[in-house]
Design a protein around this motif. Structure first.
Motif: not given
Length: 225
Positions: A78-83, A97-105, A113-121
């Motif tokens: 899950s995002p909490v385990n992944v850079e 590429t997908f990054r884990t970012l701290m996000w306020d939803l 804020k929680k760790p969340t996967f985002f696709e980086q473009l």
């Protein structure tokens, strides 16, 4: 008209079935609308370890699975385990590429804020990142919108189709994730005094604000100014 739509839905379903069961033909594919698979990739963990292997990404659940081809085991993260993780097509070697970012939803004025996967473009002072949401539409309504130009998943025998919609965000240098609710307006607010220059660039290149690669080109131009 109804018979034609039904036949077209069945044809598209067969095409998707070929994609699902013939990985040698398609470099990456979706087994479900929110489940994406790649034949190769790597996951970099917060512990510093890196794991390699074919990847399966469940977007709604926010879990990435790594398939160990040597012993057949599958590891889930899950995002909490992944850079970050990078999925790769073959033979083109195109990376996703997908990054884990701290996000306020997307909740304004929230400190949570929680760790969340985002696709980086892209990469730069302003970094475009993306998530997806899924909208179910009636087949007849979608046909009037020109659904054949958009990515849909067709369940066999259903009167509905599920449409993928891209949700855009900008990662600022300080780590803040800005939600682009009105993409054009909110993006040009971030551009500030350089907004007019960017608008001229967009007009001259006939770029759209609703296509991921063209959005990345717009932001890359701003970053170059």
């Amino acid at each position: 008209m109804k018979e034609n739509l039904t036949m077209l839905a069945q044809v598209v379903y067969v095409v998707i079935a070929v994609m699902v069961f013939s990985p040698d033909v398609f470099a990456q594919y979706r087994t479900e609308i929110d489940v994406q698979e790649w034949p190769a990739g790597k996951v970099v963990l917060t512990s510093g370890d890196t794991i390699y292997g074919p990847l399966t990404y469940h977007r709604t659940q926010e879990v990435v699975y790594v398939h160990n081809e040597e012993d057949g085991t599958i590891s889930a993260f899950s995002p909490v385990n992944v850079e970050y993780f990078v999925a790769q097509e073959h033979p083109s070697n195109r990376p996703y590429t997908f990054r884990t970012l701290m996000w306020d939803l997307g909740r304004d004025y929230s400190d949570f804020k929680k760790p969340t996967f985002f696709e980086q473009l892209n990469q730069g002072p302003l970094t475009l990142v993306m998530r997806e949401r899924y909208v179910r539409r009636d087949v007849h309504y979608a046909s009037r919108l020109g659904y054949y130009n958009n990515p849909y998943y067709y369940p066999m025998g259903s009167n509905y189709i599920d449409q993928i919609e891209e949700l855009y965000y900008v990662l600022l240098p300080d780590g803040e994730v800005v939600t682009l609710r009105n993409v054009r307006r909110d993006l040009h607010k971030l551009f500030g005094k350089k907004s007019k220059q960017v608008k001229k660039f967009v007009k001259s290149r006939k770029l759209d604000y609703d296509k991921p690669h063209e959005m990345a080109a717009i932001i890359n131009y701003f970053n170059s100014l």
